[in-house]
Motif scaffolding. Structure first.
Motif, mmCIF file in Angstrom:
data_model
loop_
_atom_site.group_PDB
_atom_site.id
_atom_site.type_symbol
_atom_site.label_atom_id
_atom_site.label_comp_id
_atom_site.label_asym_id
_atom_site.label_seq_id
_atom_site.Cartn_x
_atom_site.Cartn_y
_atom_site.Cartn_z
ATOM 1 N N ALA A 171 35.095 39.063 41.153
ATOM 2 C CA ALA A 171 34.508 39.323 42.167
ATOM 3 C C ALA A 171 34.125 40.889 41.726
ATOM 4 O O ALA A 171 32.403 41.124 41.986
ATOM 5 C CB ALA A 171 34.986 39.017 43.618
ATOM 6 N N TRP A 172 35.680 42.001 42.003
ATOM 7 C CA TRP A 172 34.398 42.622 41.448
ATOM 8 C C TRP A 172 33.184 43.390 39.723
ATOM 9 O O TRP A 172 32.944 44.019 40.539
ATOM 10 C CB TRP A 172 35.939 43.849 41.412
ATOM 11 N N VAL A 173 34.059 42.042 38.672
ATOM 12 C CA VAL A 173 33.225 42.743 37.906
ATOM 13 C C VAL A 173 32.577 42.614 37.666
ATOM 14 O O VAL A 173 30.857 42.943 37.279
ATOM 15 C CB VAL A 173 34.710 42.519 36.822
ATOM 16 N N ILE A 174 32.396 40.732 37.007
ATOM 17 C CA ILE A 174 31.593 39.811 37.670
ATOM 18 C C ILE A 174 29.829 40.075 38.090
ATOM 19 O O ILE A 174 28.901 40.331 38.583
ATOM 20 C CB ILE A 174 31.718 38.685 37.164
ATOM 21 N N ARG A 175 30.101 39.625 39.250
ATOM 22 C CA ARG A 175 29.740 39.255 41.006
ATOM 23 C C ARG A 175 29.595 41.018 41.376
ATOM 24 O O ARG A 175 28.250 41.506 42.051
ATOM 25 C CB ARG A 175 29.617 38.737 41.659
ATOM 26 N N GLY A 176 30.736 42.081 41.395
ATOM 27 C CA GLY A 176 30.054 43.253 42.076
ATOM 28 C C GLY A 176 29.974 43.731 43.344
ATOM 29 O O GLY A 176 29.399 44.319 43.773
ATOM 30 N N SER A 177 30.860 42.596 43.863
ATOM 31 C CA SER A 177 30.863 42.252 44.809
ATOM 32 C C SER A 177 32.112 42.202 45.744
ATOM 33 O O SER A 177 32.684 41.374 47.044
ATOM 34 C CB SER A 177 29.736 40.708 45.643
ATOM 35 N N GLY A 178 32.794 43.378 45.752
ATOM 36 C CA GLY A 178 34.261 42.491 45.778
ATOM 37 C C GLY A 178 34.693 43.598 46.936
ATOM 38 O O GLY A 178 33.872 44.335 47.261
ATOM 39 N N ARG A 179 35.511 42.675 47.542
ATOM 40 C CA ARG A 179 35.406 43.309 48.881
ATOM 41 C C ARG A 179 37.938 43.847 49.077
ATOM 42 O O ARG A 179 37.798 43.369 47.588
ATOM 43 C CB ARG A 179 35.691 43.115 50.472
ATOM 44 N N LEU A 180 38.391 44.613 49.528
ATOM 45 C CA LEU A 180 39.998 45.144 48.819
ATOM 46 C C LEU A 180 40.840 43.628 49.351
ATOM 47 O O LEU A 180 41.724 44.151 49.248
ATOM 48 C CB LEU A 180 40.065 46.848 50.204
ATOM 49 N N ALA A 181 40.356 42.952 50.012
ATOM 50 C CA ALA A 181 40.851 41.979 50.712
ATOM 51 C C ALA A 181 41.698 40.834 49.795
ATOM 52 O O ALA A 181 42.722 40.934 49.561
ATOM 53 C CB ALA A 181 40.173 40.795 51.671
ATOM 54 N N MET A 182 41.032 40.244 48.689
ATOM 55 C CA MET A 182 41.920 39.673 47.230
ATOM 56 C C MET A 182 42.760 41.525 46.260
ATOM 57 O O MET A 182 43.430 40.279 46.382
ATOM 58 C CB MET A 182 40.896 38.919 46.743
ATOM 59 N N PRO A 183 42.701 42.130 46.474
ATOM 60 C CA PRO A 183 43.247 42.691 45.686
ATOM 61 C C PRO A 183 44.562 43.524 46.783
ATOM 62 O O PRO A 183 45.503 43.137 46.413
ATOM 63 C CB PRO A 183 42.738 44.246 45.956
ATOM 64 N N PRO A 209 45.252 33.386 53.597
ATOM 65 C CA PRO A 209 43.673 33.696 53.722
ATOM 66 C C PRO A 209 43.368 33.371 52.127
ATOM 67 O O PRO A 209 42.196 32.826 51.163
ATOM 68 C CB PRO A 209 43.963 35.197 53.762
ATOM 69 N N ALA A 210 44.230 33.522 50.988
ATOM 70 C CA ALA A 210 43.802 33.022 49.523
ATOM 71 C C ALA A 210 43.468 31.255 49.625
ATOM 72 O O ALA A 210 41.974 31.525 48.796
ATOM 73 C CB ALA A 210 45.221 32.932 49.051
ATOM 74 N N LEU A 211 43.693 30.797 50.446
ATOM 75 C CA LEU A 211 43.214 28.864 50.508
ATOM 76 C C LEU A 211 41.480 28.784 50.925
ATOM 77 O O LEU A 211 40.269 28.624 50.112
ATOM 78 C CB LEU A 211 44.074 28.485 51.549
ATOM 79 N N CYS A 212 41.784 30.596 51.724
ATOM 80 C CA CYS A 212 39.842 30.621 52.306
ATOM 81 C C CYS A 212 39.205 31.290 51.388
ATOM 82 O O CYS A 212 37.512 30.562 50.297
ATOM 83 C CB CYS A 212 39.747 31.763 53.241
ATOM 84 N N TYR A 213 39.599 31.812 50.360
ATOM 85 C CA TYR A 213 38.991 32.635 49.366
ATOM 86 C C TYR A 213 38.663 31.532 48.259
ATOM 87 O O TYR A 213 37.444 31.656 47.594
ATOM 88 C CB TYR A 213 39.691 33.588 48.320
ATOM 89 N N SER A 214 39.907 30.864 47.872
ATOM 90 C CA SER A 214 39.858 29.477 46.574
ATOM 91 C C SER A 214 38.542 28.779 47.039
ATOM 92 O O SER A 214 37.875 28.725 46.301
ATOM 93 C CB SER A 214 41.192 29.318 46.391
ATOM 94 N N ILE A 215 38.715 28.749 48.641
ATOM 95 C CA ILE A 215 37.605 27.491 48.987
ATOM 96 C C ILE A 215 36.174 27.939 48.905
ATOM 97 O O ILE A 215 35.361 27.520 47.981
ATOM 98 C CB ILE A 215 37.643 26.895 49.975
#
Lengths: 440, 329
Positions: free
Chosen positions: A53-65, A110-116
């Motif tokens: 999300a951060w490096v390739i799409r450039g749209s990351g937020r702080l939730a996954m870290p 939350p991890a399940l949501c992001y994975s889906i």
């Protein structure tokens, strides 16, 4: 793109496994080996996804870290923590798996949501689908709990379910009879002890009938007054009184009835309020509270329900029909009797059914005055009901408890069938009401 | 909204107004009688104990015949603890059920969920209280079993939640809170659903029109718009939980005392309603045994409960009128 979807699929599988482990950890203490590796796996997947999300799409937020950090911290907590926590004068030993369950849910949901989300391709509309687990997980968890609660009543009650007990009354009396043996009197001690609950069942139905008979006219009257003339200050008073009555503690009604019963002793109304009955030997006894007074107090709980239902029904009458009746010169009373109340009838019936369920289920109102149901059921007999039977087996006299204790869950089964059937009937009626003709 | 025009029809036959006023006066007078009765009966307690004792921490037991001190701090604290546990469990569950029924709909499953909640709302409190064995065997005993429980309260090995036979365990504040949560979830979820539906469609459509998805709309439009309604529904649900006697009397008991670490929910801290039940003197055949002072204190508890109910109700209705004003177009 393909690789990240596969990683996300792995994330879905791991998160679901973690959630299942969390659910199991709420009841089992033996799954202590599972949470740390699952947490680490979830954290690893989240690390890959957040890098994507951060490096390739450039749209990351702080939730996954944050989730990655949370999983690592959770593993550390679960490693450092002892298996049993006690001390601080807390009355219990808390097992570690409780914390592991909470940490697993906090990480894996939350991890399940992001994975889906990343499994479906990370489009904006996938966000909607990926958020479903947040709402489905607690719902399913609590529904399973409800299922266990209801099923256990039936499973525990089934072995002692006995038609003979259901169809005969509870009896408990010791007395002595005098027989004359020549010139000498002889006392024979007689006793009768019999488990049964037919009076409780009949009493429940009598309470339901009496309560609806008392509360139906008053409730409909209140509903008509509120919906038709409710704009005046009297309407405001009636409305607030109804609201307060609906939501005050039931124990207040119970205490009021108890004080009424105590103060009626020795007055003209004693028979009406306290009741009177004849026991097995033939002695007339004074009761502790009649069905009549009990249902009068229960209907204070039911009146608001019927009033609100009536008000809703009259409000839902289309304006055109009302004006058609008034326009051809019908007086208010005629319109009320022939147009408004027939239209509101299904709503009123819904209210009556819910009120019956309330009357069958309530114990608190009759808590201080109810009896064991030995001496039959009638207007002036001592009040009793199935729900009171269930409570009385817990806190009643030892002699009562000894006889009736095996049939506690039988009574619960019958009570559940009555109340759940009534509320299901109310539900069907409500469904029909919403589907009926609503005007042009 | 258009004003309802009053039609001059009631002149000739005024009987509906008179009759419905007579019927509507009955519950009003009943309520007035109840309040006056409570106030009169609680006068001895106020005279003999005084407010400083009544709201103090000393509570010398329900079943003692000696004239003791009856402070309500333990019962108030017990009410707070029980309501807090019930709220923590039921709020997220009910809100997610309501969202599943409205915003994130599952089609026919949502309808089935709604009907299921309607049927579940018919379970009477006393049956929930009877079901405490499940909560004990499935959750409380495996997680918290320990020094607080007497040895005979620990179930025999192999006891599962479906085994016939009742547990000797009495329970704790925690179990009372959990069962109360089960009691109020079927009532909270439809009320949350109503307050979510009260948010005007135009606001949501505006959000969708600028390209927001459902999740964004839920977080930023629907939930903030529904917040006053949700809070007022929560207050009503808490009132229902506070008024319930059966569950807390069964699971927690009648005795009350401040727990030693204040937040120890594994002890038994009886809330107001079951303390009042105990002060009247038990149930059924025992009910007359409570002394005069005890019964008077119970009536005072009734007054306190009534005051709390009125405050919470007015707060709830104020919030509802706020949300109606806010959502009016």
């Amino acid at each position: 793109m393909k690789a990240i979807r596969i990683v996300a699929l792995i994330g879905v599988i791991v998160s679901v496994a973690a959630l299942l482990t969390a659910c199991a950890s709420f009841t089992m203490n033996t799954l202590e080996a599972l949470p740390p590796p699952l947490l680490l796996a979830v954290g690893a997947v989240m690390l890959v996804l957040s890098h994507h999300a951060w490096v390739i799409r450039g749209s990351g937020r702080l939730a996954m870290p944050f989730l990655v950090t949370l999983s690592i911290v959770s593993v550390v907590i679960l490693r450092v923590y002892p298996e049993y926590m006690y001390g601080y004068n807390i009355h219990g030993i808390i097992h570690r798996s409780l914390f592991s369950a909470i940490l697993l849910i906090a990480t894996a949901l939350p991890a399940l949501c992001y994975s889906i989300f990343y499994m479906l391709g990370a489009r904006p509309k996938d966000q909607d689908i990926s958020r479903y687990p947040i709402f489905i997980f607690p719902t399913v968890l609590i529904l399973v709990a409800y299922g266990m609660l209801v099923v256990q009543v039936f499973l525990k009650g089934a072995p002692n379910f006995d038609w003979a007990v259901i169809t005969r009354p509870f009896l408990f009396q010791h007395w002595s009879e005098i027989t004359w043996n020549g010139e000498w009197p002889q006392w024979i001690r007689r006793s009768i002890e019999q488990a049964g609950m037919v009076n409780h069942i009949l009493g429940t139905f009598l309470l339901m009938g009496l309560t609806s008979a008392i509360s139906l006219p008053i409730g409909v009257g209140v509903g008509v007054y509120i919906s038709e003339y409710g704009k005046s200050w009297t309407g405001a008073v009636v409305r607030s009184a109804i609201t307060v009555l609906r939501s005050i503690s039931v124990i207040i009604l119970a205490m009021s009835m108890f004080s009424l019963v105590l103060s009626s002793t020795g007055t003209v109304f004693s028979d009406l309020i306290r009741g009177i009955y004849t026991d097995i030997v033939g002695t007339r006894q004074v009761g502790r509270g009649t069905f009549l007074i009990a249902s009068a107090f229960i209907s204070l709980l039911v009146i608001p329900v019927i009033a609100r239902a009536t008000e809703e029904g009259i409000r839902s009458l289309p304006r055109e029909i009302y004006e058609a009746s008034v326009g051809i010169g019908a007086p208010a009373g005629y319109t009320l009797l022939h147009v408004q109340l027939p239209w509101a009838f299904p709503n009123i019936l819904t209210g009556v059914l819910l009120g019956c369920a309330e009357a069958a289920g309530t114990v608190t109102v009759i808590l201080f005055v109810a009896g064991t149901g030995e001496y039959g059921v009638g207007l002036l007999n001592n009040v009793t009901s199935l729900s009171y039977l269930i409570f009385n087996i817990k806190y009643g006299l030892v002699s009562f408890n000894k006889i009736m204790a095996p049939y506690q869950f039988t009574a619960a089964i019958i009570l559940l069938l009555i109340t759940m059937g009534l509320s299901a009937g109310a539900l069907v009626l409500k469904h029909k009401v919403t589907r009926r003709f609503r005007g042009a | 909204m258009k004003e309802k025009t009053t039609l001059n029809t009631g002149r000739r036959w005024p009987w509906p107004r008179a009759l419905s006023l007579c019927l509507a006066a009955i519950p009003v007078f009943a309520l007035v009688w109840i309040v006056v009765n409570l106030a009169i009966n609680s006068l001895p307690a106020i005279e003999q104990q005084g407010f400083s004792v009544l709201f103090g921490p000393e509570f010398s037991g329900v079943f003692t015949s000696a004239k003791g001190l009856y402070g309500l701090q333990p019962a108030l604290w017990g009410t707070f603890l029980v309501l807090l546990i019930a709220l923590v469990i039921s709020f997220p569950v009910s809100l997610s059920m309501a969202i599943l029924a409205t915003e994130f709909s599952l089609g026919i499953l949502s309808k089935a969920l709604r009907s299921l909640l309607g049927v579940l709302s018919g379970i009477p409190p006393v049956v929930y209280a009877l079901m405490n064995g499940v909560v004990a065997t499935v959750f409380i005993i495996p997680k918290f079993c320990g020094q607080g429980l007497p040895r005979e309260a620990i179930p025999p090995p192999g006891m599962t939640w479906w085994t016939p036979g009742t547990l000797p365990i009495e329970g704790s504040t925690l179990m009372g809170g959990i069962l109360l949560a089960f009691l109020i979830i079927p009532f909270l979820a439809p009320m949350y659903e109503d307050s979510l539906k009260e948010v005007p469609l135009a606001q949501k459509e505006a959000s969708f029109a600028v390209g927001a998805n459902r999740w964004f709309t839920l977080l930023n439009v629907t939930l903030p718009g529904a917040l006053p309604g949700v809070i007022s529904a929560t207050l009503l649900g808490l009132l229902k939980a506070m008024g319930d006697v059966m569950i807390v009397a069964w699971v927690i008991g009648f005795e009350s005392g401040l727990p030693n670490p204040l937040f120890d929910v594994l002890q038994r801290t009886a809330p107001l309603s079951s303390t009042a039940t105990g002060l009247i003197g038990g149930i059924g055949a025992n009910a007359a045994y409570g002394g005069t002072l005890q019964q008077s204190v119970a009536n005072f508890i009734g007054l306190v409960l009534l005051a709390v109910a009125v405050v919470m109700l007015s707060l709830a209705f104020w919030l509802q009128s706020m949300s109606r004003k806010k959502n009016a177009i």
